[in-house]
Design a protein around this motif. Structure first.
Motif, PDB file in Angstrom:
ATOM      1  N   ILE A 672     141.901  75.086 -68.064  1.00  0.00           N
ATOM      2  CA  ILE A 672     141.484  73.694 -67.965  1.00  0.00           C
ATOM      3  C   ILE A 672     141.470  73.292 -66.496  1.00  0.00           C
ATOM      4  N   TYR A 673     140.511  72.457 -66.121  1.00  0.00           N
ATOM      5  CA  TYR A 673     140.467  71.936 -64.753  1.00  0.00           C
ATOM      6  C   TYR A 673     141.393  70.731 -64.640  1.00  0.00           C
ATOM      7  N   GLN A 674     142.182  70.710 -63.549  1.00  0.00           N
ATOM      8  CA  GLN A 674     143.071  69.592 -63.294  1.00  0.00           C
ATOM      9  C   GLN A 674     143.159  69.336 -61.794  1.00  0.00           C
ATOM     10  N   ASN A 675     143.551  68.095 -61.460  1.00  0.00           N
ATOM     11  CA  ASN A 675     143.853  67.759 -60.064  1.00  0.00           C
ATOM     12  C   ASN A 675     145.346  67.998 -59.839  1.00  0.00           C
ATOM     13  N   ILE A 676     145.665  69.119 -59.239  1.00  0.00           N
ATOM     14  CA  ILE A 676     147.063  69.467 -59.032  1.00  0.00           C
ATOM     15  C   ILE A 676     147.222  70.069 -57.632  1.00  0.00           C
ATOM     16  N   GLY A 677     148.304  69.732 -56.999  1.00  0.00           N
ATOM     17  CA  GLY A 677     148.633  70.403 -55.748  1.00  0.00           C
ATOM     18  C   GLY A 677     148.121  69.732 -54.494  1.00  0.00           C
ATOM     19  N   GLU A 678     148.672  70.189 -53.366  1.00  0.00           N
ATOM     20  CA  GLU A 678     148.280  69.719 -52.043  1.00  0.00           C
ATOM     21  C   GLU A 678     148.246  70.909 -51.099  1.00  0.00           C
ATOM     22  N   THR A 679     147.344  70.844 -50.126  1.00  0.00           N
ATOM     23  CA  THR A 679     147.258  71.883 -49.098  1.00  0.00           C
ATOM     24  C   THR A 679     147.186  71.238 -47.720  1.00  0.00           C
ATOM     25  N   GLU A 680     147.456  72.052 -46.706  1.00  0.00           N
ATOM     26  CA  GLU A 680     147.415  71.554 -45.321  1.00  0.00           C
ATOM     27  C   GLU A 680     146.832  72.614 -44.406  1.00  0.00           C
ATOM     28  N   ASN A 681     145.925  72.200 -43.551  1.00  0.00           N
ATOM     29  CA  ASN A 681     145.298  73.087 -42.564  1.00  0.00           C
ATOM     30  C   ASN A 681     145.465  72.480 -41.183  1.00  0.00           C
ATOM     31  N   GLN A 682     145.698  73.323 -40.193  1.00  0.00           N
ATOM     32  CA  GLN A 682     145.748  72.839 -38.824  1.00  0.00           C
ATOM     33  C   GLN A 682     145.368  73.974 -37.878  1.00  0.00           C
ATOM     34  N   GLY A 683     144.892  73.594 -36.708  1.00  0.00           N
ATOM     35  CA  GLY A 683     144.480  74.637 -35.785  1.00  0.00           C
ATOM     36  C   GLY A 683     144.092  74.113 -34.416  1.00  0.00           C
ATOM     37  N   VAL A 684     143.862  75.060 -33.523  1.00  0.00           N
ATOM     38  CA  VAL A 684     143.419  74.778 -32.153  1.00  0.00           C
ATOM     39  C   VAL A 684     142.159  75.600 -31.897  1.00  0.00           C
ATOM     40  N   GLU A 685     141.139  74.964 -31.333  1.00  0.00           N
ATOM     41  CA  GLU A 685     139.869  75.636 -31.038  1.00  0.00           C
ATOM     42  C   GLU A 685     139.516  75.428 -29.566  1.00  0.00           C
ATOM     43  N   LEU A 686     139.141  76.511 -28.912  1.00  0.00           N
ATOM     44  CA  LEU A 686     138.843  76.447 -27.482  1.00  0.00           C
ATOM     45  C   LEU A 686     137.537  77.157 -27.186  1.00  0.00           C
ATOM     46  N   VAL A 687     136.736  76.540 -26.336  1.00  0.00           N
ATOM     47  CA  VAL A 687     135.539  77.178 -25.778  1.00  0.00           C
ATOM     48  C   VAL A 687     135.620  77.056 -24.265  1.00  0.00           C
ATOM     49  N   LEU A 688     135.445  78.174 -23.582  1.00  0.00           N
ATOM     50  CA  LEU A 688     135.459  78.188 -22.121  1.00  0.00           C
ATOM     51  C   LEU A 688     134.272  79.017 -21.641  1.00  0.00           C
ATOM     52  N   SER A 689     133.366  78.362 -20.932  1.00  0.00           N
ATOM     53  CA  SER A 689     132.206  79.042 -20.358  1.00  0.00           C
ATOM     54  C   SER A 689     132.265  78.946 -18.850  1.00  0.00           C
ATOM     55  N   SER A 690     131.804  79.991 -18.194  1.00  0.00           N
ATOM     56  CA  SER A 690     131.855  79.980 -16.730  1.00  0.00           C
ATOM     57  C   SER A 690     130.649  80.714 -16.156  1.00  0.00           C
ATOM     58  N   LEU A 691     130.207  80.211 -15.036  1.00  0.00           N
ATOM     59  CA  LEU A 691     129.208  80.905 -14.222  1.00  0.00           C
ATOM     60  C   LEU A 691     129.995  81.583 -13.110  1.00  0.00           C
ATOM     61  N   ASN A 692     130.280  82.878 -13.284  1.00  0.00           N
ATOM     62  CA  ASN A 692     131.179  83.581 -12.384  1.00  0.00           C
ATOM     63  C   ASN A 692     130.543  83.888 -11.036  1.00  0.00           C
ATOM     64  N   THR A 693     129.294  84.308 -11.103  1.00  0.00           N
ATOM     65  CA  THR A 693     128.585  84.694  -9.881  1.00  0.00           C
ATOM     66  C   THR A 693     127.142  84.236  -9.991  1.00  0.00           C
ATOM     67  N   LYS A 694     126.629  83.662  -8.926  1.00  0.00           N
ATOM     68  CA  LYS A 694     125.235  83.253  -8.876  1.00  0.00           C
ATOM     69  C   LYS A 694     124.696  83.558  -7.494  1.00  0.00           C
ATOM     70  N   GLY A 695     123.907  84.627  -7.405  1.00  0.00           N
ATOM     71  CA  GLY A 695     123.264  84.974  -6.147  1.00  0.00           C
ATOM     72  C   GLY A 695     121.764  84.857  -6.282  1.00  0.00           C
ATOM     73  N   ARG A 696     121.095  85.333  -5.291  1.00  0.00           N
ATOM     74  CA  ARG A 696     119.629  85.260  -5.326  1.00  0.00           C
ATOM     75  C   ARG A 696     119.062  86.115  -6.447  1.00  0.00           C
ATOM     76  N   ASP A 697     119.665  87.284  -6.666  1.00  0.00           N
ATOM     77  CA  ASP A 697     119.150  88.194  -7.686  1.00  0.00           C
ATOM     78  C   ASP A 697     120.149  88.470  -8.817  1.00  0.00           C
TER      79      ASP A 697
END
Length: 952
Positions: A672-697
């Motif tokens: 049988i379907y019932q509304n029972i229970g509780e859950t919890e989610n948590q987290g950390v998300e990171l994005v790091l982009s870099s232009l390390n080197t930029k020369g003529r070529d």
């Protein structure tokens, strides 16, 4: 600079500035004013029922960079995004041709998985394709995609209500442009070289058999080999030196190819995009392949300054030949002795003769033995009308439908591997699905001095219909009939026919407020009312609010001296989302029928139809599952945007979790379907982009994505764990997908003989050196069911992606690495260890002997199959952490002057290697790709392709 004609377009680009295009015309000199990029803050991002500049967002929205969806050879665009979007978990579900992907955003917070119409499962994000629901991401040619936005928090997804409870992925396909462009994108290569453990053969197989007999005192030296070959077929094969490498005979290297041609064109009022594509993938098993043809037409028409209309249409046709994977049987069950083919080259159904009885894993390859074919045609027609009666006010009506028809034909001969020894089976299944979506969006935008306000009102209606027809019979008249002419099957109780219709509908109303003051202070508020047909009467409707705030700190006066800060924004959101993820009619007690007399029901000699309730009992009190989530985010860019990214921290609490609960047999139903229970989610998300080197070529860029997340069940029915089995118990304080069993510590060693004997199995039999050493949690020197505990979960502690791109003039090298660390999985292929010496097993399984004191697998014993070893269940649960070199691409783009000589605007050639190699934490995963999470069939393959991108 020489140009080909006055219609030529010059493209100007410079690091830190937006790209600028300039039509040549009749001029010979230009003054070019370039706009500072400022970390894409003015980039227009597609959000729910509208667009927004990135600087004005308060929610957590991640935009996939153009080109990422085509970065690797795949039929499904989402597979290419594995690890590239923080918080988004993607893994291929199978290595078979046409295999899909499993997608989950910010973890699993529900206990029930079912289908939400055409939108996916309850734990799968909602896909919005060109503003419409109901599309299938696997139907889209990756080359047709212009952009992908991933909406992750409640503020960003709230406008989609319950359908977006697990996140929203917005896919926008290409549209027509003022400048005509014809493009070709294609690749061709090899699909194969799967990572899969080799089976024992030759000395390795013989030695395992010897050790199994040695343990019981029945073998002491090769002089006793006559004793261990008790089967006449094996003894004869040994005498004739007849060995079979079943994996070598089963596996091949297939071909993977893709070809797409498209046209983009238009003018001030009309814009058209048309594409057609062909994709073909041969699986590693013969008889397994996937073919897809697709067409797309996007048409936008500006009728006047007030009216605008458009039509977005797609058609896709797929043909899939499936085949059961016999690799697990060929590796872990059948003996490597015997003959695969007879003297005439035909498949020998019993490789070791009648005395052994083991069937040939090549059986499905025999002509006419097996056929499983799926043909599917799907079409989508979406139209819109947009009215702008005055500045700032617009009304848009979207009306769309998706229709799909699928026919599956299955035939299994009595001699096939899949149906050996049983009467032949012929079956046809047809499925016809329809999805309708009608949205109306009213938008008002007003700016008064420093105040900007946008009001959005929405109504949304969806309906999903699916009807299915299935017919099957046994003992088909001729094998050449396959799954056709089902009337030729035996006319008896084995001839079955069934059909059904499933329908569900939703109605929603929503409103949203976006407010900005001086571009610094941002506010977003949303309220949505959702009504769904699948919930119980009185519980069908509910309301879900959300709010978000943002502060563009870098625009404050006190930041003027911090010239190296190009972007700094803090975001905070809170919202409540609903989930109605149960099957339609699941709240009702549904009556089904049987054929007249089908279950022996008769009135005298007159058969009568039978009626019975299905196994799921109705529940008139089933309501919404609700998730309250909080997200705090930081967007940043420093040093002329050479370093930029985002940081998000989130927490979600779900209550009234929907679950299909088992019931006692005495109730007459199963669950049988019932509304029972509780859950919890948590987290950390990171994005790091870099232009390390930029020369003529030379240019070098790096992007890192990192996600560390956790999830747990907070409460259940009566505050107690629900213990069902090793792999599907529900444990408070642990993730939904957790493992509960004995914990393996290793193998008892010779110098631990006395200690092993002191520990009893269920208080009775002691352990010996070579047996599995288990954790005695209660320290009573007895291993009982009380020593079963939480072992681990499929949820990783963290996962990450690392993309490095190096360019030198026209040469480009791209390297992508993906890691998933800290998860456990149920490696079912570990059960292919055959310690009694019968059958076979992976050659790299290192078992214990007095001379080989390993801690991997217990000592072989000819009298004890694996499922009779005390604590054998613990062998399957292993650490699945891995780092994978996912994709390497080496490309070269011809200089413009050379491209023009070959009549192209741009010509790029590349070579890509995908799924290259993997490093695992556990030595038990040697020669196995852990992305399959321990499954023993359809291992993932590698791809090596050469491709071309050309614009004309």
């Amino acid at each position: 600079m020489p140009v080909s004609s006055e219609s030529s377009v010059l493209v100007f680009s410079f690091v830190g500035f937006l790209q600028k295009e300039q039509k040549v015309g009749g001029d010979s000199a230009f003054n070019i004013m370039m706009t500072y990029d400022n970390a894409d803050l003015d980039q227009v991002v597609v959000v729910g029922y509208g667009t927004s500049k990135r600087r004005d967002l308060t929610g957590s929205v991640y935009s996939v960079k153009p080109g990422m969806v085509t970065a690797q050879p795949t039929a499904n665009a989402m597979e290419a995004l594995q690890g590239r979007v923080p918080g988004l978990e993607i893994a291929r579900s199978s290595g078979a041709a046409g295999g899909g992907v499993n997608i989950q955003l910010r973890g699993n917070r529900t206990l029930n998985g079912t289908t939400l119409g055409v939108a996916g499962s309850t734990a799968t994000p909602l896909f919005i394709i060109d503003g419409f629901q109901g599309g299938n991401i696997s139907d889209i040619n990756p080359n047709d995609i212009e952009s992908v936005e991933v909406l992750k928090d409640a503020s960003a997804t709230a406008i989609y209500g319950w359908m977006g409870a697990n996140g929203v992925i917005i896919v926008t396909t290409k549209k027509g442009k003022d400048r005509p462009k014809v493009s070709y994108n294609g690749y061709y290569g090899i699909n194969g070289y799967a990572s899969y453990p080799k089976a024992r053969i030759g000395d390795s197989y013989v030695q395992l058999r010897r050790e199994a007999w040695r343990t019981t005192g029945d073998w002491a030296s090769p002089a006793d080999d006559g004793k261990i070959w008790t089967n006449a077929g094996e003894a004869q094969a040994i005498a004739n030196n007849q060995w079979v490498d079943w994996q070598h005979l089963l596996v091949r290297n297939g071909i993977e190819q893709s070809h797409t041609a498209s046209i983009q064109s238009g003018g001030d009022k009309t814009k058209v995009f048309f594409s057609t594509g062909y994709y073909k993938e041969q699986g590693q098993l013969r008889g397994n392949d996937f073919t897809r043809f697709n067409m797309r037409l996007n048409y936008d028409q500006k009728i006047s300054n007030i009216f605008k209309a458009g039509l977005l249409t797609t058609f896709v046709w797929t043909n899939t030949n499936n085949r059961p994977d016999p690799l697990n049987y060929a590796t872990g069950s059948i003996s490597p002795l015997g003959q695969a083919y007879d003297s005439l080259g035909n498949i020998k159904w019993l490789p070791l003769g009648v005395s052994n009885g083991a069937k040939n894993p090549l059986g499905d390859e025999a002509p006419g033995a097996y056929k499983n074919n799926v043909i599917r045609g799907a079409g989508t027609v979406n139209g819109y009308l947009e009215i702008t009666p005055m500045t700032g006010l617009s009304f848009r009506s979207n009306l769309g439908t998706s229709v799909a028809f699928q026919r599956q034909g299955l035939y299994m001969d009595s001699l096939s591997y899949s149906n050996y020894g049983l009467p032949s089976l012929a079956r046809q299944t047809t499925t016809f699905t329809r999805f309708y979506n009608w949205d109306n969006i009213l938008t008002y935008t007003k700016k008064i001095e420093d105040h900007s306000i946008t009001l959005t009102g929405i109504t949304s209606f969806t309906r999903s219909d699916e009807d299915q027809l299935q017919a099957e019979g046994r003992r088909q008249g001729l094998s050449s009939f396959q799954y056709y002419n089902l009337g030729a099957t035996e006319a008896s109780a084995t001839r079955l026919i069934s059909s059904g219709l499933v329908r569900s509908a939703t109605m929603s109303y929503a409103g949203r407020l976006n407010y900005s003051f001086a571009g610094k202070y941002l506010l977003t508020g949303t309220i949505r009312a959702d009504g769904v047909s699948r919930l119980s009467p009185g519980h069908k409707w509910d309301y879900f609010p959300s709010a978000g705030i943002g502060w563009n700190i870098h625009q404050e006066d006190f930041m003027k001296d911090f010239y190296w800060v190009n972007n700094l924004k803090i975001r905070a959101t809170y919202g409540v989302a609903g989930n109605a993820g149960i099957a339609p009619y699941a709240t009702q007690s549904v009556v089904n029928t049987t054929a007249q007399g089908g279950q022996g029901q008769n009135f005298g000699d007159i058969p009568a139809p039978g009626y019975y309730f299905t196994t799921t009992a109705g529940n008139p009190n089933v309501g919404w599952e609700k998730t309250a989530s909080t997200n705090i985010g930081l967007d940043y860019a420093f040093f002329k945007s050479r370093i930029y990214g985002t940081l998000d921290v989130y927490k979600a609490h779900t209550k009234d979790v929907l679950m299909k609960r088992n019931l006692p047999t005495s109730t007459g139903t199963s669950n049988i379907y019932q509304n029972i229970g509780e859950t919890e989610n948590q987290g950390v998300e990171l994005v790091l982009s870099s232009l390390n080197t930029k020369g003529r070529d030379f240019r070098w860029t790096t992007t890192v994505t990192f996600t560390a997340a956790s999830e747990k069940i907070v409460n259940l029915i009566d505050g107690k764990d629900i213990i069902q089995a090793e792999t599907n118990s529900l444990l408070i304080g642990h993730p939904v997908n957790s493992f509960y069993s004995y914990k393996k510590l290793g193998i008892w060693q010779t110098d631990e003989k006395d200690a092993a004997a002191a520990v009893k199995w269920n208080g009775q039999t002691g352990f010996n050196p070579g047996d599995i050493k288990l954790q005695d949690y209660d320290h009573n020197d007895s291993i009982t069911i009380a020593d079963q505990h939480y072992l681990g979960s499929t949820v990783p502690k963290w996962y990450a992606g690392l993309q490095n791109t190096f360019t030198y003039k026209g040469l480009e090298l791209s390297v992508y690495i993906f890691a998933r660390w800290g998860q456990m999985f149920n490696a079912t292929y570990m059960g292919k260890y055959n310690p009694n010496g019968n059958g076979n097993g992976p050659a790299n399984f290192n078992y214990w002997t007095p001379e080989n004191p390993t801690n991997d697998f217990p000592r072989p014993n000819r009298k004890t199959p694996i499922n009779q070893y005390n604590g054998y269940q613990s062998l399957n649960f292993i650490d699945g952490s891995y780092v994978k070199l996912k994709t390497i691409t080496l490309a070269y783009t011809l200089p413009a002057q050379i491209s023009r000589k070959v009549f192209t605007d741009k010509f790029r050639i590349y070579a890509t290697a995908n799924n290259v190699f993997t490093v695992t934490k556990s030595n038990l995963l040697k020669s196995y790709d852990p992305e399959r999470s321990g499954a023993e069939d359809n291992p993932l393959t590698r791809q090596f392709v050469i491709g071309v991108n050309a614009d004309f």
